[in-house]
Design an enzyme around this catalytic site. Structure first.
Site, mmCIF file in Angstrom:
data_model
loop_
_atom_site.group_PDB
_atom_site.id
_atom_site.type_symbol
_atom_site.label_atom_id
_atom_site.label_comp_id
_atom_site.label_asym_id
_atom_site.label_seq_id
_atom_site.Cartn_x
_atom_site.Cartn_y
_atom_site.Cartn_z
ATOM 1 N N GLN A 153 -8.679 13.949 0.456
ATOM 2 C CA GLN A 153 -7.856 14.862 -0.322
ATOM 3 C C GLN A 153 -8.201 16.311 0.010
ATOM 4 O OE1 GLN A 153 -7.083 13.875 -4.508
ATOM 5 N NE2 GLN A 153 -8.371 12.064 -4.242
ATOM 6 N N CYS A 177 0.830 -1.205 0.000
ATOM 7 C CA CYS A 177 0.000 0.000 0.000
ATOM 8 C C CYS A 177 0.868 1.261 0.000
ATOM 9 C CB CYS A 177 -0.926 0.000 1.222
ATOM 10 S SG CYS A 177 -1.824 1.544 1.465
ATOM 11 N N ASN A 197 -13.315 10.376 -1.140
ATOM 12 C CA ASN A 197 -14.011 9.382 -1.953
ATOM 13 C C ASN A 197 -13.798 8.030 -1.289
ATOM 14 O OD1 ASN A 197 -14.810 11.213 -3.977
ATOM 15 N ND2 ASN A 197 -12.812 11.033 -4.980
ATOM 16 N N HIS A 251 -6.937 2.269 1.826
ATOM 17 C CA HIS A 251 -6.413 2.873 3.054
ATOM 18 C C HIS A 251 -7.211 4.150 3.344
ATOM 19 C CE1 HIS A 251 -2.930 3.210 5.926
ATOM 20 N NE2 HIS A 251 -3.507 4.404 6.068
ATOM 21 N N HIS A 263 -8.311 7.589 3.650
ATOM 22 C CA HIS A 263 -7.667 8.847 3.299
ATOM 23 C C HIS A 263 -8.648 9.771 2.596
ATOM 24 C CE1 HIS A 263 -7.452 6.819 -0.612
ATOM 25 N NE2 HIS A 263 -7.218 8.011 -1.166
ATOM 26 N N HIS A 313 -4.564 0.230 7.917
ATOM 27 C CA HIS A 313 -5.023 0.038 6.535
ATOM 28 C C HIS A 313 -6.482 -0.422 6.462
ATOM 29 C CE1 HIS A 313 -4.376 -0.793 2.249
ATOM 30 N NE2 HIS A 313 -4.946 -1.974 2.426
ATOM 31 N N SER A 343 -9.018 4.478 -5.523
ATOM 32 C CA SER A 343 -8.084 3.457 -5.986
ATOM 33 C C SER A 343 -7.330 2.762 -4.861
ATOM 34 C CB SER A 343 -7.073 4.085 -6.955
ATOM 35 O OG SER A 343 -6.354 5.132 -6.305
ATOM 36 N N CYS A 395 0.402 3.231 3.574
ATOM 37 C CA CYS A 395 0.708 2.678 4.887
ATOM 38 C C CYS A 395 2.018 3.243 5.435
ATOM 39 C CB CYS A 395 0.802 1.148 4.808
ATOM 40 S SG CYS A 395 -0.803 0.315 4.899
#
Length: 384
Positions: free
Chosen positions: A201, A52, A186, A197, A199, A121, A194, A55
């Site tokens: 933006q 990943c 998203n 993990h 996250h 993760h 994609s 990670c």
């Protein structure tokens, strides 16, 4: 309260926040479905994945190595949508040119970040406690503060951010003054994510984007026409009293399915008091916002017992703008999830919705009722 007849007849609802309409067709919920189905998310992820890019301790696509972070982690997006420095573009106006009249472009610069919500993760916001979500909110606030114009009326309320170095040695301090910061997440492959993990933006741009720009114009209009009243303060108060579309609320925030919702289980989190941006929140309000985020995302996952996909985004005051723009702004969060009837059936914005106006089947009141019943423990913690 919504009139009972609206549960049975086709009708339009006005989106006061955008100045647009949505068609509601509750009778269509009886329509059989023979189209595409999404695969339920049953994959069990490890807490750490050596492959990943997000990670702790791993190397990302462009060769930078992540630190062994234990909380949130922010770095400049390796594949940013906008550039901070680029060739200058200033088209020369041509008098009486038809092309100049019809074909218009402008340069946009900015900076994009990725924020990892957790080192683990295999968690999402739905798995995290409010105490674990608070650092995410604090990180959002730090970045917003770093990019906030010193001339903004908000600047005097902003505490100095913690400017821990990013992974490539760059600090949070911007090189230019940008107009707007869009914070979003998203979640799920169905929303184009994609990497599983946890996250989100953060994009900062020299332009005011279309959606927050439309909302800001409506918020300003309401503020002028209603003697200084704030639309979303009035709206949260109304929804809190009516209850029909409320999913969760605490002292500081209302969370529910908007009266004008387009997506089947769309949710908006609204500050009950006039709070223009993240920097306006007290420590207690940050905790209560974390509680609202935990409640919404957990109810989503519980609804169809799946990793519920969505796009989530914060709308708040621009980083720089007129006093009227800043004062009319009101902090709120949109959740746009695609699932319609189950973990395998999603809504598509196609046909009439692309060519005419948005349309929904299940009413916002029906959607809110279902989500209210999905509180409590996260479903996957009960699976042995």
């Amino acid at each position: 309260m919504a009139e009972p007849i609206l549960n049975d007849i086709s009708h339009r609802r006005f989106n006061l926040l955008r100045g647009s309409w949505v068609l509601v067709s509750p009778h269509r919920t009886k329509r059989p479905w023979q189209g595409s189905q999404e695969t339920p998310s049953r994959t069990i992820l490890p807490s750490y994945d050596p492959e990943c890019y997000l990670c702790p301790g791993n190397t990302r696509a462009q060769g930078q190595k992540n630190p062994k972070f234990t909380n949130t982690f922010v770095f400049i997006n390796d594949f940013s949508a906008v550039q901070e420095d680029q060739e200058e573009y200033r088209p020369e106006p041509k008098a009486s040119s038809l092309a100049t009249r019809l074909l218009r472009a402008e340069s946009v610069t900015g900076k994009c970040y990725v924020i990892c919500f957790s080192p683990s993760h295999n968690v999402t916001l739905a798995d995290m406690t409010p105490a674990e979500i608070v650092p995410v909110i604090q990180t959002w606030t730090n970045l917003y503060t770093a990019y906030l114009s010193p001339a903004s009326p908000l600047a005097k309320h902003a505490n100095a951010p913690t400017t821990a170095p990013l992974s490539n040695g760059d600090a949070m301090t911007p090189h230019h003054q940008y107009r707007y910061m869009q914070i979003f997440e998203n979640k799920g492959a169905a929303m184009g994510c994609s990497n599983p993990h946890p996250h989100g933006q953060i994009w900062t741009t020299t332009s005011l984007p279309e959606e927050p720009g439309l909302e800001l114009a409506q918020l300003q209009k309401y503020n002028r026409e209603q003697g200084g009243a704030h639309m979303l303060v009035d709206y949260a108060e109304t929804e809190s009293k009516e209850k029909d579309r409320t999913v969760f609320e605490n002292e500081s925030f209302w969370a529910g399915v908007p009266y004008w919702a387009v997506w089947p289980f769309e949710i908006m989190i609204v500050s009950k008091k006039h709070r223009r941006a993240l920097v306006d929140f007290s420590a207690e309000e940050q905790i209560q916002l974390a509680e609202a985020l935990a409640e919404v995302t957990r109810r989503y996952d519980n609804l169809f017992e799946t990793q519920f996909p969505y796009s989530m985004g914060i709308h708040q005051a621009p980083l720089t703008g007129s006093k009227d723009e800043i004062e009319a702004s009101h902090f709120h969060i949109h959740f746009y999830p695609p699932l319609l009837r189950s973990a395998t059936v999603r809504k598509f914005l196609v046909g009439y919705e692309l060519m005419a106006e948005p349309q929904r089947d299940i009413t916002p009141e029906q959607a809110a009722e279902r989500l209210r019943g999905c509180g409590g423990e996260l479903y996957r913690t009960k699976i042995e």
